[in-house]
Design an enzyme around this catalytic site. Structure first.
Site, PDB file in Angstrom:
ATOM      1  N   SER A 199      -3.033  -0.466  -7.545  1.00  0.00           N
ATOM      2  CA  SER A 199      -1.907  -1.216  -7.183  1.00  0.00           C
ATOM      3  C   SER A 199      -2.023  -1.538  -5.533  1.00  0.00           C
ATOM      4  CB  SER A 199      -0.350  -0.626  -7.053  1.00  0.00           C
ATOM      5  OG  SER A 199       0.656  -1.377  -6.823  1.00  0.00           O
ATOM      6  N   GLU A 200      -2.109  -2.700  -5.239  1.00  0.00           N
ATOM      7  CA  GLU A 200      -2.492  -3.430  -3.958  1.00  0.00           C
ATOM      8  C   GLU A 200      -1.986  -2.863  -2.843  1.00  0.00           C
ATOM      9  OE1 GLU A 200      -1.503  -5.426  -6.705  1.00  0.00           O
ATOM     10  OE2 GLU A 200      -1.606  -7.257  -6.242  1.00  0.00           O
ATOM     11  N   ASN A 201      -0.829  -2.217  -3.013  1.00  0.00           N
ATOM     12  CA  ASN A 201      -0.004  -1.528  -1.560  1.00  0.00           C
ATOM     13  C   ASN A 201      -0.586  -0.158  -1.558  1.00  0.00           C
ATOM     14  OD1 ASN A 201       1.092  -1.223  -4.203  1.00  0.00           O
ATOM     15  ND2 ASN A 201       3.042  -0.190  -2.999  1.00  0.00           N
ATOM     16  N   SER A 211      -7.203  -0.458   0.443  1.00  0.00           N
ATOM     17  CA  SER A 211      -7.007  -0.875  -0.970  1.00  0.00           C
ATOM     18  C   SER A 211      -7.426  -2.273  -1.465  1.00  0.00           C
ATOM     19  CB  SER A 211      -5.303  -0.757  -0.993  1.00  0.00           C
ATOM     20  OG  SER A 211      -4.932  -1.260  -2.160  1.00  0.00           O
TER      21      SER A 211
END
Lengths: 218, 237
Positions: free
Chosen positions: A56-58, A98
């Site tokens: 997940s990008e975060n 990330s």
């Protein structure tokens, strides 16, 4: 060439069927980023013969499913800002790391929604040109992931083809899509046009061509 | 005399902030958003601010509240749309606030670059899209890239989990997000932490942001949770 709206379009595969077809095409041990919305369904269809790690990008690698109500932690969310869980073997990192996973070509597959996909693999999925422009991580994902899969309905809600000769909406990336999964077919982007990998068992190639702008071939 | 970056008043944390400052605000959505420092900035009253953040706030709490007070002239962010967003949307629709849209990874990398002394870099992200317009292009190994410049800031408002008096920070889960790189990119990083500990209690192996990147620290032991605050109808000030 702009096609008319298909108001009596044929019924295609259910979303879960499309998701399971994508799930079958993700190899064991892949690092995968699933876009917000329909692509999130893919994780529910992974078979026991493989382990997939979700990014997940975060700053979350090893994302797990939605928590129970009593386990919600607003400091543990996904890119859609919804509460999630982390699986054993998962890890947290800061945003630049990330996105290095994405931009540095470490993510094997990303699955995204689409407003339009063109014959040369251009993707438009971030802006209708109206309202507040908001891009999030979509442009990074399509530029950096090793394989970009699109999961979408074949036609818009108004019945217009989403597979087009040339995108009319603002692009997310140019020449980035490798494969499209719709309710009507699985289609590879090739130099010769939209190549049919699998077509819905209830549809003919002729019908698929009528609801697609640009050449469809088998 | 000992180094001690700990402050007890939020006003002390923000004492150097000035009108027209560029301020990074950590967090991704509500995770890691420094709500108490943002409310302190409303009390401070600085105007014509440029805010660098991933989002543009929800409700009338935290960043949403600051924007609602018309203290912000420009927002640089990746995603300014939100179901619970009110204030940015209102001002944007009236043409009273500027927006620079930046792809999320480019935003993170521009911040990281600023903190690392890199003035600009090339990236494949956004090539061929409207966000590449006006940017220098260059081809490396047959592939096209665009030039993106570092994003510097005067201040960063940051939420961390634990710190000692040197500013050795750890973060909680996905509340880490932009916070560590913003600490590096701003001239002054101002940190609210849930818990202060003694330096001998800090495990050097676990420090995420070393104290050199931290200017001031304040303990806020029971921070506002944005979702709950909005549900309860909180409006700041």
């Amino acid at each position: 060439m702009t096609k008319k709206n298909f108001t009596n379009a044929e019924k295609g595969w259910e979303r879960g069927v499309i998701a399971s077809k994508i799930a079958n095409d993700l190899p064991h041990a892949s690092y995968v980023n699933l876009g917000i919305g329909m692509p999130e369904l893919v994780s529910q269809h992974i078979k026991d013969d493989r382990e997939i790690i979700y990014h997940s990008e975060n700053g979350l690698l090893g994302m797990g499913p939605t928590p129970n109500e009593n386990e919600i932690d607003f400091d543990l969310i996904n890119a859609g800002k919804k509460p999630v869980t982390i699986l054993p073997g998962g890890s947290f990192c800061h945003h630049a790391d990330s996105f290095s996973m994405i931009r540095g070509g470490h993510i094997d597959y990303c699955v995204l929604g689409a407003m339009e996909v063109s014959m040369n693999g251009d993707l438009a999925n971030w802006s209708t040109g109206k309202g507040i422009p908001a891009v999030g991580g979509a442009m990074d994902l399509v530029a950096g992931a090793k394989n970009v899969f699109v999961m979408t309905q074949h036609l818009t809600k108004e019945g217009k083809p989403k597979l087009v000769e040339k995108c009319t909406l603002p692009l997310t990336g140019s020449g980035v899509v490798s494969r499209v999964y719709t309710d009507y077919a699985i289609i590879d982007i090739t130099k010769e046009g939209f190549k049919i990998v699998e077509i819905n068992e209830n549809l003919s190639i002729e019908y698929l061509q009528t609801v697609t702008e640009g050449r469809v071939y088998q | 005399m000992q180094i001690n970056k700990i402050k007890t008043e939020i006003a002390e944390m923000l004492s150097d902030v000035f009108d027209g400052a560029t301020i990074m605000v950590g967090g991704f959505g509500e995770a890691g958003s420094p709500i108490e420092l943002l409310h302190g900035l409303i009390d401070h009253g600085a105007k014509d601010l440029t805010i660098i953040a991933n989002n543009s706030g929800n409700g009338r709490v935290g960043l949403g509240a600051l924007i609602g007070q018309k203290q912000v002239k420009k927002v640089i962010c990746s995603f300014a749309r939100s179901a619970k967003g009110i204030t940015f949307q209102e001002l944007y629709n009236k043409g009273e606030i500027e927006l620079e849209v930046v792809p999320q990874g480019t935003l993170a990398e521009r911040i990281r670059a600023a903190g690392s002394g890199i003035p600009a870099f090339y990236t494949a992200t956004a090539v061929g899209t409207p966000l590449a317009i006006g940017k220098e292009e260059k081809i490396f190994n047959g592939k096209k890239y665009i030039l993106e410049e570092a994003l510097n800031a005067d201040f960063a408002l940051i939420k961390a989990d634990v710190s000692d008096r040197y500013g050795n920070l750890t973060f909680k889960k996905t509340a880490r997000n932009f916070n560590p790189i913003m600490c590096m990119a701003a001239k002054q990083s101002l940190i609210q932490v849930r818990k202060l500990i003694e330096p001998h209690q800090t495990n050097p192996e676990n420090v995420i942001t070393p104290g050199i990147f931290v200017k001031k620290i304040i303990e806020i032991d029971n921070p506002i949770i944005e979702t709950n605050a909005i549900e309860e109808g909180m409006i700041y000030p």
